[in-house]
Design a protein around this motif. Sequence first.
Motif, PDB file in Angstrom:
ATOM      1  N   THR A   1       0.998  -1.159  -0.105  1.00 55.66           N
ATOM      2  CA  THR A   1       0.040   0.047   0.004  1.00 55.66           C
ATOM      3  C   THR A   1       0.856   1.181  -0.044  1.00 55.66           C
ATOM      4  OG1 THR A   1      -0.253   0.041   2.712  1.00 55.66           O
ATOM      5  CG2 THR A   1      -1.976  -1.126   1.250  1.00 55.66           C
ATOM      6  N   ARG A   2       2.378   1.178   0.024  1.00 58.00           N
ATOM      7  CA  ARG A   2       3.107   2.450   0.155  1.00 58.00           C
ATOM      8  C   ARG A   2       4.406   2.063  -0.501  1.00 58.00           C
ATOM      9  NH1 ARG A   2       3.159  -0.212   4.993  1.00 58.00           N
ATOM     10  NH2 ARG A   2       1.348   0.578   5.658  1.00 58.00           N
ATOM     11  N   ALA A   3       5.107   3.270  -0.638  1.00 56.40           N
ATOM     12  CA  ALA A   3       6.440   2.835  -1.170  1.00 56.40           C
ATOM     13  C   ALA A   3       7.209   3.953  -0.545  1.00 56.40           C
ATOM     14  CB  ALA A   3       6.548   3.079  -2.746  1.00 56.40           C
ATOM     15  N   ILE A   4       8.408   4.037  -0.397  1.00 51.93           N
ATOM     16  CA  ILE A   4       9.530   4.903   0.191  1.00 51.93           C
ATOM     17  C   ILE A   4       9.931   5.849  -1.080  1.00 51.93           C
ATOM     18  CG2 ILE A   4      11.914   5.475   1.273  1.00 51.93           C
ATOM     19  CD1 ILE A   4       9.535   4.247   3.101  1.00 51.93           C
ATOM     20  N   LYS A   5       9.875   6.895  -1.053  1.00 52.45           N
ATOM     21  CA  LYS A   5      10.426   8.055  -2.151  1.00 52.45           C
ATOM     22  C   LYS A   5      11.642   8.093  -1.881  1.00 52.45           C
ATOM     23  CE  LYS A   5       7.402  10.848  -0.426  1.00 52.45           C
ATOM     24  NZ  LYS A   5       6.527  12.204  -0.382  1.00 52.45           N
ATOM     25  N   GLN A   6      12.398   7.963  -3.170  1.00 55.23           N
ATOM     26  CA  GLN A   6      13.984   8.205  -2.976  1.00 55.23           C
ATOM     27  C   GLN A   6      14.379   9.526  -2.627  1.00 55.23           C
ATOM     28  OE1 GLN A   6      15.799   6.275  -6.471  1.00 55.23           O
ATOM     29  NE2 GLN A   6      17.774   7.480  -6.070  1.00 55.23           N
ATOM     30  N   HIS A   7      13.808  10.460  -3.176  1.00 62.43           N
ATOM     31  CA  HIS A   7      14.223  11.744  -2.768  1.00 62.43           C
ATOM     32  C   HIS A   7      14.283  12.404  -1.306  1.00 62.43           C
ATOM     33  CE1 HIS A   7      10.108  12.877  -3.561  1.00 62.43           C
ATOM     34  NE2 HIS A   7      10.338  13.805  -3.062  1.00 62.43           N
ATOM     35  N   ASP A   8      13.365  11.852  -0.558  1.00 59.55           N
ATOM     36  CA  ASP A   8      12.907  12.341   0.949  1.00 59.55           C
ATOM     37  C   ASP A   8      13.072  11.023   1.681  1.00 59.55           C
ATOM     38  OD1 ASP A   8      10.626  11.373   0.541  1.00 59.55           O
ATOM     39  OD2 ASP A   8       9.724  13.506   0.935  1.00 59.55           O
ATOM     40  N   GLY A   9      12.958   9.819   1.382  1.00 57.16           N
ATOM     41  CA  GLY A   9      13.012   8.831   2.461  1.00 57.16           C
ATOM     42  C   GLY A   9      11.613   8.595   2.989  1.00 57.16           C
ATOM     43  N   LYS A  10      10.441   9.332   2.705  1.00 58.38           N
ATOM     44  CA  LYS A  10       9.030   9.192   3.185  1.00 58.38           C
ATOM     45  C   LYS A  10       8.382   8.242   2.655  1.00 58.38           C
ATOM     46  CE  LYS A  10       9.259  13.810   5.178  1.00 58.38           C
ATOM     47  NZ  LYS A  10       8.719  15.115   5.196  1.00 58.38           N
ATOM     48  N   ALA A  11       7.465   7.583   3.324  1.00 58.06           N
ATOM     49  CA  ALA A  11       6.434   6.552   2.349  1.00 58.06           C
ATOM     50  C   ALA A  11       5.299   7.298   1.801  1.00 58.06           C
ATOM     51  CB  ALA A  11       5.834   5.816   3.575  1.00 58.06           C
ATOM     52  N   SER A  12       4.855   7.013   0.625  1.00 56.76           N
ATOM     53  CA  SER A  12       3.708   7.275  -0.149  1.00 56.76           C
ATOM     54  C   SER A  12       2.867   6.311  -0.877  1.00 56.76           C
ATOM     55  CB  SER A  12       4.275   8.367  -1.062  1.00 56.76           C
ATOM     56  OG  SER A  12       4.986   7.890  -2.076  1.00 56.76           O
ATOM     57  N   LYS A  13       2.167   6.496  -1.759  1.00 58.88           N
ATOM     58  CA  LYS A  13       1.297   5.495  -2.232  1.00 58.88           C
ATOM     59  C   LYS A  13       2.314   5.358  -3.423  1.00 58.88           C
ATOM     60  CE  LYS A  13      -3.534   7.099  -1.580  1.00 58.88           C
ATOM     61  NZ  LYS A  13      -4.711   7.663  -2.139  1.00 58.88           N
TER      62      LYS A  13
END
Length: 360
Positions: A227-239
């Motif tokens: 249900t989520r993935a870590i964004k490479q540019h800021d290390g936060k989880a999003s859809k």
Amino acid sequence: MKKNVIARGEMWHIQVMREGRRIRFSTKLKANKENKEYILRNFERLIEEHLNPPKLQHKKPEKRSLEYYLNRTLNNAKALREGSQITYKQYYNFLLGYFGGICVENIGREEIEKFYLYLGRQDISKVRGRSIVRFLKHSLGLALYDEVINRNPVFPCKFSTLKESKKIEPFNLSEVKAILEIAKGKEYPKWFCNLLKVAFFTGMRCGELFALRKEDIDFTRNKISITRAIKQHDGKASKPKTTSGIREIDLLPPVREALLAQIESQGGKTYLFSHTRGNPFRSSADFRDIWASVLKSAGLEYRTFYTTRHSFASIMLSEGEEAMWVSKTLGHENLNITLEFYAKFLENEQKPRAVFLNNI
């Protein structure tokens, strides 16, 4: 001149004789007292305007720069996930850097041909080149819709001078077994072998893999919820990257074993695969040295960690697993996307076909 004002069909009409010519027309004003007084005061002017109507002044379309329409396309991308917005911003900067403040009216086929020649000299792939052109075409399409230009000057181009996208070179099953055997060695952290098993046998994208938490695993139903993935540019989880990326996948035996071991050893951290302090990995660059060392020890040429996803797809298809199951596990929007990349790995052994028709 007698001022004849006659009510017809709830509207005031003027009727008058001028130079032997009978003139009759509607004033398009409702037949009431106030409007009649207005007509009588402006009788001559209304007749003159009827006989010599003012010429319509066609307003020339407002001149606008390409930058204006590039901005509009960029703003439309705000509904996309942040990673895609960053990519669109790069396309915007590339196009603005070439075209500057040129007016869209001044962009014709010749200007597009010159741009294609420039694009062909850049150190970028064909996929990226075509994406930049799509961004430009969409921007000029907005100008066409606004009637600032009468046609979109962007035309198809093969971009033969641009680099081909890197060919998919997945690991085969024997190579995967060798990699996992090396990763079990004492010189490597235990979590890395667990990570490899999950990556190789789920086909998860790196960001999805790094966002994995204990509550996402249903050991009773043997399912993993993504249900989520870590964004490479800021290390936060999003859809995940796409709507189809939100999915459930099967918990295959090697993955189940790896996740049980990882949950037991990871010490209650939020994310199953993370740095010592619990922050999730942002990208495979966080453990590139370990990955490179394992491949070298296995006698294999270096390939990116993302190859684990390609390897899952190619191994499953070559071993005869259903293509639709593979597609859904990967989180592809439809089967066509899967087959576009992996059709060559489909099982194609020679065997009798349609044997159920033998007795007909």
